[in-house]
Scaffold this active site. Structure first.
Site, PDB file in Angstrom:
ATOM      1  N   HIS A  11       0.869  -1.169   0.000  1.00 11.50           N
ATOM      2  CA  HIS A  11       0.000   0.000   0.000  1.00 11.50           C
ATOM      3  C   HIS A  11       0.916   1.232   0.000  1.00 11.50           C
ATOM      4  CE1 HIS A  11      -2.447  -3.162   1.878  1.00 11.50           C
ATOM      5  NE2 HIS A  11      -3.520  -2.481   1.494  1.00 11.50           N
ATOM      6  N   HIS A 171      28.543  -1.846   9.634  1.00 11.11           N
ATOM      7  CA  HIS A 171      27.320  -1.119   9.320  1.00 11.11           C
ATOM      8  C   HIS A 171      26.484  -1.977   8.361  1.00 11.11           C
ATOM      9  CE1 HIS A 171      28.811   0.070   5.280  1.00 11.11           C
ATOM     10  NE2 HIS A 171      29.965  -0.113   5.880  1.00 11.11           N
TER      11      HIS A 171
END
Length: 326
Positions: A11, A171
């Site tokens: 959506h 990271h």
């Protein structure tokens, strides 16, 4: 091998956003499409978009749908198309970024949508974590024992799966793309500065992917481990260096690295930046030359899917920029 096609369905703009996030971490991907349902659209609109996306794939026999919400309009339209292909296609709802990254990595070795769908489910669940940690549900004893066993030292020599210079250390690109490509059992940050910083050390350990143990050690400790790896014997290590200077000390001290991946070097005063991710001082350039003299080769890439850059060409440009500053 034809890769399994992946469709992200949601959506609103969620699918587009997570597609962009996945590309930042894992690199641009082929045979992946985002299909969104806009507020002004209905079921027929998203169905047509889904069919168009499927038609664009090289391999339409194997398609994996990662959908935001079970029972929503995107899911329902995917499910309608799925009924005629459920022997090959697969749907997973609850789309999140760890799920998508795992799917990207799985496509490298898995050839069916069913196999990938079953494989990525646990990673999607593991990606949901809570701080403070005491709010996190306790790990089941059986799972905890299995994880402990997987990380236990085994007889034999430690394998160096990847050594990387990255000023950001552990990271997203390392925790996902490189970890999926290398499949290490240990991530070892080799840095005197970080080893002295309790906060950074704790953050690095918390950022380790599920099932992989992270360590932070000074350079001298890494040299000792390389010479006597009885505590890490049989493990596959991904080494992370904050600077090329730390990597040179490790190599000259006896850590047996034949190749170093150069991923990111941040800009600071006195450095020049010949490309988007690498910045050099004169000391950095001299250090890389010394590493090359020691027989080390270089692989310049942010993520595994990137093409290899030529460090000599990049440093030549950096040297010209430094000379212009004098």
């Amino acid at each position: 091998m034809k890769m399994v096609g992946i469709i992200l369905a949601s959506h609103g703009e969620f699918a587009n956003g997570i597609l962009q996030s996945g590309s930042m971490i894992f690199g641009e991907q082929e045979n992946v499409k985002a299909v969104i349902l806009k507020p002004s659209e209905g079921p027929d609109d998203i169905k047509a978009k889904l069919q168009e996306a499927i038609a664009s794939f090289d391999n339409q026999d194997e398609v994996l749908f990662l959908v935001d919400l079970w029972g929503g309009t995107p899911f329902n339209q995917v499910n309608n198309l799925f009924e005629e292909h459920k022997d090959k296609w697969a749907i997973v709802s609850g789309l999140n970024l760890p799920m998508l990254i795992e799917a990207y990595g799985s496509r490298m070795t898995m050839e069916s949508a069913h196999e990938i769908a079953a494989h990525i489910l646990e990673t999607a669940k593991d990606g949901v974590k809570i701080r403070p940690e005491e709010l996190q549900p306790k790990e089941a004893p059986k799972a905890a024992a299995a994880a402990s066993s997987a990380n236990a030292g085994q007889p034999g020599k430690m394998e160096y799966g990847l050594a990387r210079i990255d000023s950001r250390l552990l990271h997203g690109q390392v925790a996902t793309a490189w970890s999926k490509s290398i499949n290490p059992t240990r991530i070892i940050v080799v840095s005197d500065a970080v080893a002295k910083d309790e906060l950074r050390t704790n953050l690095i350990k918390q950022a380790a992917p599920a099932g992989i143990k992270a360590h932070v050690v000074p350079v001298e400790q890494m040299i000792k481990i390389a010479k006597d790896d009885k505590h890490f014997g049989g493990q596959k290590a991904l080494l992370l260096f904050e600077t090329p200077q730390d990597a040179l000390r490790a190599v000259e001290g006896g850590v047996p690295l034949k190749e170093i991946n150069v991923g990111s070097m941040s800009h600071s005063a006195g450095k020049v930046q010949p490309n988007q991710v690498l910045a050099f001082s004169q000391d950095d350039i001299d250090t890389f030359h010394k590493l090359a003299e020691d027989g080390v080769q270089f692989d310049v890439r942010k993520v595994p899917s990137d093409g290899r850059g030529n460090l000599d060409d990049i440093m030549k440009k950096a040297q010209e920029m430094l000379n212009e500053q004098k």
